[in-house]
Design an enzyme around this catalytic site. Sequence first.
Site, PDB file in Angstrom:
ATOM      1  N   LYS A  21       0.850  -1.199   0.000  1.00 46.57           N
ATOM      2  CA  LYS A  21       0.000   0.000   0.000  1.00 46.57           C
ATOM      3  C   LYS A  21       0.887   1.251   0.000  1.00 46.57           C
ATOM      4  O   LYS A  21       1.874   1.323   0.736  1.00 46.57           O
ATOM      5  CB  LYS A  21      -0.911  -0.015   1.233  1.00 46.57           C
ATOM      6  CG  LYS A  21      -1.999   1.048   1.219  1.00 46.57           C
ATOM      7  CD  LYS A  21      -2.921   0.877   2.433  1.00 46.57           C
ATOM      8  CE  LYS A  21      -4.006   1.939   2.485  1.00 46.57           C
ATOM      9  NZ  LYS A  21      -4.836   1.822   3.694  1.00 46.57           N
TER      10      LYS A  21
ATOM     11  N   SER B 206      -9.794   2.111   2.540  1.00 43.35           N
ATOM     12  CA  SER B 206      -8.865   2.805   1.671  1.00 43.35           C
ATOM     13  C   SER B 206      -7.923   1.881   0.914  1.00 43.35           C
ATOM     14  O   SER B 206      -7.417   2.234  -0.149  1.00 43.35           O
ATOM     15  CB  SER B 206      -8.046   3.797   2.483  1.00 43.35           C
ATOM     16  OG  SER B 206      -7.193   3.130   3.413  1.00 43.35           O
TER      17      SER B 206
ATOM     18  N   SER C  62      -9.909  -0.257   6.732  1.00 39.12           N
ATOM     19  CA  SER C  62      -9.280  -0.146   5.408  1.00 39.12           C
ATOM     20  C   SER C  62      -8.562  -1.395   4.925  1.00 39.12           C
ATOM     21  O   SER C  62      -8.155  -1.456   3.760  1.00 39.12           O
ATOM     22  CB  SER C  62      -8.297   1.020   5.385  1.00 39.12           C
ATOM     23  OG  SER C  62      -9.001   2.237   5.437  1.00 39.12           O
TER      24      SER C  62
END
Lengths: 501, 98
Positions: free
Chosen positions: A80, A155, A179
């Site tokens: 990420k 996210s 997330s």
Amino acid sequence: MSDLIRKTAAELAELMTSGQASSVEITQAHLDRIAAVDADVHAFLHIDTEGALAQAAAVDTRRAAGEELAPLAGVPLALKDVLTQEGIPTTAGSKILEGWKPPYDSTMVKRLKAAGIVILGKTNMDEFAMGSSTENSAYGTTHNPWDLGRIPGGSGGGSSAALAAYEAPLAIGTDTGGSIRQPGAFTGTVGVKPTYGGTSRYGLIALASSLDTPGPCARTTLDAALLHEAIAGYDPMDSTSIDQPVPAVVAAARNGDVAGLRVGVVKELGGEGYQPGVEARFHEAVELLTKLGAEVVEVSCPHFQYALPAYYLILPSEASSNLAKFDAMRYGLRVGDDGTNSAEKVMNLTREAGFGAEVKRRIMLGTHALSSGYYDAYYGQAQKVRTLIARDFENAYHQVDVLVSPATPTTAFAIGDRIDDPIAMYKNDLCTIPSNLAGNAAASFPCGLADEDNMPVGFHVMAPVLRDDLCYTVGAALESALAEQWGGVLMTKAPELEVTR
Amino acid sequence: MPSITREEVAHLARLARIELTDDELDHLAPQLDQIITWVGQVSQVAADDIPPTSHALPLTNVMRADENVPCLTPEQALSGAPAAEEQRFRVPRILEED
């Protein structure tokens, strides 16, 4: 399509130890897959072809020399874009960090490199992890591989979509309000939020420091556990890191025995606002656990209904402080430095140009919640609610070993559906947020497809602090029982992506 | 009555160092009003005698030995700077003209 991309991380590791495949071959297969499908999926913001192949070649060399390697050495991973990796663009999905190359590795990246895990590139996310759909990324939305017209969750939508698109067998996410777990649920993959402090935040671009928790994402429970063990554990560089042994998550994932386990269904996390197909798959999974020997009861957590509003006071408050560092002085974007504008004017212009709408909303909400005259009514009261939620968990864990709920009230929705309705968007995280406020371990595991839309449903397991292993016990039990029914894990039902290259 | 006015939102933007446009203010003010009303639910919880939690787990101060450890070189520290000069961050003037 290459067979290699369909393998689990555990299988790939086995292929390498038995000499049937090299890390370079495996890495190249995944890079080829990314080249073939990522124009449609857009899971990646940056692909480090050269670096990944060099890392893979180094692992192959060490293996050939007879070195003892970590269990996942040579397996590729998607990272990420909120974690720093030295020399590799790191944006957190924001224009304000466009082109920034961090001068240091996060602890996460150090541990991945030490374990020989090959980092393919950086994945897309909502800007500064603020969002539940990746639509808040400054670099475009990621598409759900199950239905490209839908969001992949957020996210960490890029990380979970990369798994579901077979672009990587492993990924790293960060979970502040869901997330990791919500995108896991939306993409039919596994997502685990470790106990807060169980994984290091050093080098993680902070959203809300008292909530942020990096963790593993994978297509199977065992793969997630193997990755969990590789990244977790005490880090002196993080002042909130827990100095205790990592829970035995791999053993739990291999064992998966729920006989006698006391499972509590959270009464408040269901009913109105929950999609029928989500509830149907969830209740079937609960029945399955009962058949496997778990003792299921209903448990009430009366303050969970206030978790979401409390979170949307605590998170923006912490975020507005954390994001004050983007001041256009030391790194990142600078706008309006024309020789006449003052530093303050340049700062204001830069933050205006560099932050997206949701980031601005939350910074201002946090600024408001922390301002004198409002502090007690908002931030102070939210912190008290946080205490009550932690007590709800404590009381529940007197009666049961783990709590369960759907991971999300609905399945993945269409791109654009909720983008201008912040509260509707926030409600995605109804089930996941309590565990962030209380800091306990929690995870989402695939439990089927909703009848209405054929989209994946996530089964949410909440375990006490430092009992991350219990999440894996339940996940593994469910996964093997469901795989028996379906003739494979849920991901085998995913539609084929069109190869565009 | 709104829980927050357009003028208050403009004030928050100044505090938060964001140069919002008029269009953004028009759009953001009603949204923030809606969100603030909604998060205000927390005040319904009777919690007078409840201690606040700032952190999920008990926090203790963490100390380390006062020893030199490797750190970023000046070149590394300046590598992301929008502007640098003589091994320093170059910033716009910090004082307003009279």
